[in-house]
Design a protein around this motif. Sequence first.
Motif, PDB file in Angstrom:
ATOM      1  N   THR A  78      53.595 -70.808  21.944  1.00 57.49           N
ATOM      2  CA  THR A  78      52.939 -70.859  23.249  1.00 57.49           C
ATOM      3  C   THR A  78      53.805 -70.191  24.303  1.00 57.49           C
ATOM      4  O   THR A  78      54.985 -69.904  24.076  1.00 57.49           O
ATOM      5  CB  THR A  78      52.676 -72.316  23.673  1.00 57.49           C
ATOM      6  OG1 THR A  78      53.949 -72.966  23.899  1.00 57.49           O
ATOM      7  CG2 THR A  78      51.895 -73.070  22.599  1.00 57.49           C
ATOM      8  N   LYS A  79      53.221 -69.951  25.473  1.00 59.05           N
ATOM      9  CA  LYS A  79      53.977 -69.349  26.581  1.00 59.05           C
ATOM     10  C   LYS A  79      55.136 -70.237  27.018  1.00 59.05           C
ATOM     11  O   LYS A  79      56.117 -69.769  27.590  1.00 59.05           O
ATOM     12  CB  LYS A  79      53.035 -69.081  27.756  1.00 59.05           C
ATOM     13  CG  LYS A  79      51.995 -68.000  27.488  1.00 59.05           C
ATOM     14  CD  LYS A  79      51.105 -67.771  28.692  1.00 59.05           C
ATOM     15  CE  LYS A  79      50.073 -66.680  28.411  1.00 59.05           C
ATOM     16  NZ  LYS A  79      49.184 -66.451  29.585  1.00 59.05           N
ATOM     17  N   GLU A  80      55.012 -71.534  26.756  1.00 61.80           N
ATOM     18  CA  GLU A  80      56.084 -72.480  27.114  1.00 61.80           C
ATOM     19  C   GLU A  80      57.181 -72.531  26.050  1.00 61.80           C
ATOM     20  O   GLU A  80      58.164 -73.253  26.209  1.00 61.80           O
ATOM     21  CB  GLU A  80      55.503 -73.878  27.303  1.00 61.80           C
ATOM     22  CG  GLU A  80      54.534 -74.024  28.468  1.00 61.80           C
ATOM     23  CD  GLU A  80      53.173 -73.388  28.209  1.00 61.80           C
ATOM     24  OE1 GLU A  80      52.554 -72.889  29.180  1.00 61.80           O
ATOM     25  OE2 GLU A  80      52.738 -73.372  27.032  1.00 61.80           O
ATOM     26  N   GLY A  81      57.005 -71.777  24.949  1.00 61.41           N
ATOM     27  CA  GLY A  81      58.027 -71.739  23.922  1.00 61.41           C
ATOM     28  C   GLY A  81      57.910 -72.816  22.873  1.00 61.41           C
ATOM     29  O   GLY A  81      58.900 -73.166  22.219  1.00 61.41           O
ATOM     30  N   ASN A  82      56.697 -73.342  22.656  1.00 63.05           N
ATOM     31  CA  ASN A  82      56.484 -74.362  21.630  1.00 63.05           C
ATOM     32  C   ASN A  82      55.705 -73.774  20.446  1.00 63.05           C
ATOM     33  O   ASN A  82      54.931 -72.834  20.599  1.00 63.05           O
ATOM     34  CB  ASN A  82      55.697 -75.544  22.215  1.00 63.05           C
ATOM     35  CG  ASN A  82      56.439 -76.210  23.355  1.00 63.05           C
ATOM     36  OD1 ASN A  82      57.635 -76.481  23.252  1.00 63.05           O
ATOM     37  ND2 ASN A  82      55.736 -76.462  24.460  1.00 63.05           N
ATOM     38  N   ILE A  83      55.909 -74.364  19.268  1.00 58.16           N
ATOM     39  CA  ILE A  83      55.218 -73.894  18.073  1.00 58.16           C
ATOM     40  C   ILE A  83      53.773 -74.357  18.084  1.00 58.16           C
ATOM     41  O   ILE A  83      53.482 -75.519  18.341  1.00 58.16           O
ATOM     42  CB  ILE A  83      55.931 -74.400  16.797  1.00 58.16           C
ATOM     43  CG1 ILE A  83      57.336 -73.800  16.691  1.00 58.16           C
ATOM     44  CG2 ILE A  83      55.128 -74.059  15.549  1.00 58.16           C
ATOM     45  CD1 ILE A  83      58.170 -74.371  15.574  1.00 58.16           C
ATOM     46  N   ASN A  84      52.847 -73.425  17.797  1.00 56.96           N
ATOM     47  CA  ASN A  84      51.431 -73.759  17.715  1.00 56.96           C
ATOM     48  C   ASN A  84      50.824 -72.943  16.577  1.00 56.96           C
ATOM     49  O   ASN A  84      50.489 -71.770  16.744  1.00 56.96           O
ATOM     50  CB  ASN A  84      50.717 -73.435  19.025  1.00 56.96           C
ATOM     51  CG  ASN A  84      49.221 -73.695  18.933  1.00 56.96           C
ATOM     52  OD1 ASN A  84      48.780 -74.597  18.229  1.00 56.96           O
ATOM     53  ND2 ASN A  84      48.434 -72.884  19.633  1.00 56.96           N
ATOM     54  N   LEU A  85      50.719 -73.553  15.399  1.00 57.40           N
ATOM     55  CA  LEU A  85      50.187 -72.861  14.229  1.00 57.40           C
ATOM     56  C   LEU A  85      48.668 -72.975  14.208  1.00 57.40           C
ATOM     57  O   LEU A  85      48.104 -73.972  13.778  1.00 57.40           O
ATOM     58  CB  LEU A  85      50.783 -73.450  12.945  1.00 57.40           C
ATOM     59  CG  LEU A  85      52.307 -73.388  12.825  1.00 57.40           C
ATOM     60  CD1 LEU A  85      52.760 -73.975  11.500  1.00 57.40           C
ATOM     61  CD2 LEU A  85      52.816 -71.958  12.980  1.00 57.40           C
ATOM     62  N   ASN A  86      48.031 -71.928  14.677  1.00 59.69           N
ATOM     63  CA  ASN A  86      46.575 -71.904  14.753  1.00 59.69           C
ATOM     64  C   ASN A  86      46.017 -71.207  13.508  1.00 59.69           C
ATOM     65  O   ASN A  86      45.904 -69.980  13.458  1.00 59.69           O
ATOM     66  CB  ASN A  86      46.125 -71.171  16.020  1.00 59.69           C
ATOM     67  CG  ASN A  86      44.607 -71.040  16.088  1.00 59.69           C
ATOM     68  OD1 ASN A  86      43.873 -71.769  15.411  1.00 59.69           O
ATOM     69  ND2 ASN A  86      44.138 -70.104  16.894  1.00 59.69           N
ATOM     70  N   PHE A  87      45.636 -71.980  12.515  1.00 60.15           N
ATOM     71  CA  PHE A  87      45.150 -71.404  11.267  1.00 60.15           C
ATOM     72  C   PHE A  87      43.700 -70.954  11.355  1.00 60.15           C
ATOM     73  O   PHE A  87      43.137 -70.464  10.371  1.00 60.15           O
ATOM     74  CB  PHE A  87      45.353 -72.393  10.113  1.00 60.15           C
ATOM     75  CG  PHE A  87      46.806 -72.584   9.766  1.00 60.15           C
ATOM     76  CD1 PHE A  87      47.539 -71.554   9.210  1.00 60.15           C
ATOM     77  CD2 PHE A  87      47.452 -73.789  10.029  1.00 60.15           C
ATOM     78  CE1 PHE A  87      48.884 -71.713   8.905  1.00 60.15           C
ATOM     79  CE2 PHE A  87      48.790 -73.967   9.725  1.00 60.15           C
ATOM     80  CZ  PHE A  87      49.515 -72.918   9.156  1.00 60.15           C
TER      81      PHE A  87
ATOM     82  N   GLN B  46      54.041 -64.209  18.905  1.00 57.47           N
ATOM     83  CA  GLN B  46      53.210 -64.591  20.049  1.00 57.47           C
ATOM     84  C   GLN B  46      51.934 -65.317  19.606  1.00 57.47           C
ATOM     85  O   GLN B  46      51.290 -65.998  20.403  1.00 57.47           O
ATOM     86  CB  GLN B  46      52.840 -63.353  20.879  1.00 57.47           C
ATOM     87  CG  GLN B  46      54.046 -62.607  21.455  1.00 57.47           C
ATOM     88  CD  GLN B  46      55.079 -63.529  22.093  1.00 57.47           C
ATOM     89  OE1 GLN B  46      54.748 -64.343  22.958  1.00 57.47           O
ATOM     90  NE2 GLN B  46      56.335 -63.398  21.665  1.00 57.47           N
ATOM     91  N   LEU B  47      51.587 -65.195  18.326  1.00 59.79           N
ATOM     92  CA  LEU B  47      50.411 -65.900  17.805  1.00 59.79           C
ATOM     93  C   LEU B  47      50.722 -67.341  17.432  1.00 59.79           C
ATOM     94  O   LEU B  47      49.808 -68.166  17.330  1.00 59.79           O
ATOM     95  CB  LEU B  47      49.861 -65.176  16.569  1.00 59.79           C
ATOM     96  CG  LEU B  47      49.387 -63.736  16.736  1.00 59.79           C
ATOM     97  CD1 LEU B  47      48.842 -63.218  15.417  1.00 59.79           C
ATOM     98  CD2 LEU B  47      48.340 -63.616  17.837  1.00 59.79           C
ATOM     99  N   ILE B  48      51.998 -67.656  17.206  1.00 59.64           N
ATOM    100  CA  ILE B  48      52.343 -69.013  16.752  1.00 59.64           C
ATOM    101  C   ILE B  48      53.252 -69.744  17.736  1.00 59.64           C
ATOM    102  O   ILE B  48      53.687 -70.859  17.463  1.00 59.64           O
ATOM    103  CB  ILE B  48      53.006 -68.981  15.354  1.00 59.64           C
ATOM    104  CG1 ILE B  48      54.343 -68.225  15.389  1.00 59.64           C
ATOM    105  CG2 ILE B  48      52.071 -68.366  14.321  1.00 59.64           C
ATOM    106  CD1 ILE B  48      55.140 -68.352  14.094  1.00 59.64           C
TER     107      ILE B  48
END
Length: 378
Positions: free
Chosen positions: A339-348, A335-337
Amino acid sequence: MTIAILKEPINETRVSLLPEAADTLTKQNIVVNIEKNAGALAYAPDELYQSKNIRIAERTEILNASDIILTIQPLSQEEITALKTNAILIGIYQPLFNYQFIKQLAEKNITAFSLDMMPRTTRAQSMDVLSSQANIAGYKAVLEAANIYPRYFPMFMTAAGSIKPARVLILGAGVAGLQAIATARRLGAVVEVFDTRPAVKEEVMSLGAKFIEVEGAADASKAGGYAVEQTEEYKQRQQQKIAASVAKADIIITTAQIPGRKAPVLITNEMLDSMKPGSIIIDLAAATGGNTLQTKNNETVKYKNITIVGNSNLAATMPGDASKLYGKNVLNFLQLIITKEGNINLNFEDDIVAGCCITHGGKVVNERVGGLIDKLIG
C-alpha cells in the motif's frame, strides 16, 4: 515493514535493486536492508546504498527477520529453513524446473512470487523480467559471437580483395531473437530467422532479416507469446528448412524454449556436421537443455571445429543495466502488493499477483507447478 536485498550466488553479477530504486521504497516508510557487497558486481558499492538510508545487514539477519526478501536466483535448502514463517520471497525461480525448491518453500509456509511466471499482458509489460533481461541477452549473444568468430561481420571491399558479410541464423524471434537481429544487422551481417509463430514475420522483416517460413505450425496465439509444442509432421518439415540454413550459416543464435519443457533440439548432429569450420553457435536455451545435442550449460564446447557457447545468463554480463531494468520491474510489481502507507496487501484478485504467486499459506497455489510436483515427487 522490512524489505531486504540479498547478495546473489558467486556466478550472478546482478542485484535486485540498485540504490536509486531502493530509495523509492524508503520514501514509503519502508525499512530497506541490503546484504554487505550485494551490489558490488553491479558497480553499486555499499556506500551508495548507505547514502540513501539503506542499512547494510548480515545475511543471517536478513533471512531471519525480513518481511519481503528480493533475490534473483533461488535460495539453498539451508537458507529456506532460516526464513521466518510467512515471509515473502520475490525472484526468478523457474518453478517448472526447480520444483524441489518450490516444495520446500510451501513446507516452510513462505509466499513466493516467481516473476518469470508473469502473465504476458499489456498491463504486465512494465514488470516483465524475462523481456527486460532477454533484450540484453540477445544483444550480448551477437557481440559474443562477433568476438569469437574468426572473420569479419560486415562486407568489406579492399585493394587486397573483397570480404563477404557473415551469415547469421537466428532460431526464435522472441525478445532476445529480435534484439539479436537488430544487433547483427547493425554489424553488417546477412540475417535469416526461423520461428514457429507466423505472426512475428512482419517484425523480423522490418528489422531487415529474411523470415524462413514452414507451413502447418500449431496455433500459438493463446500461449501468451510463447512457442508451443508442434506436430511430428511439422517438425520434419522444420528440420529440413533449418538444415539448409544451418549449412550456409557462419553464426547461429538459438533462443527457442517452451515453458515447463526441455528446450527443443533444433540443430541435430548431422546439421552440425554440415557447418563450415570456424562457425559459432550461441545457445541461449542452454539452461533447459539447449537447442543442439552438444550444448552444455555454462560451457563452451568445441565440436569438429565449431564453437558452441551454452549461456542462458548473458544478461549478467551487463550487470549495471541489467540490474537497473530488473529493479524497475521489481518496483512496479511491489506496488501491487504494498500500500501507499508501506503495508503488505496481497490482492489475489489481481491477475498479475495471482499469476506470479507460486506458494502461499503452506501450499503450492500455482496449478501447473502443483500438478508437476504431485506427478514427479508426490
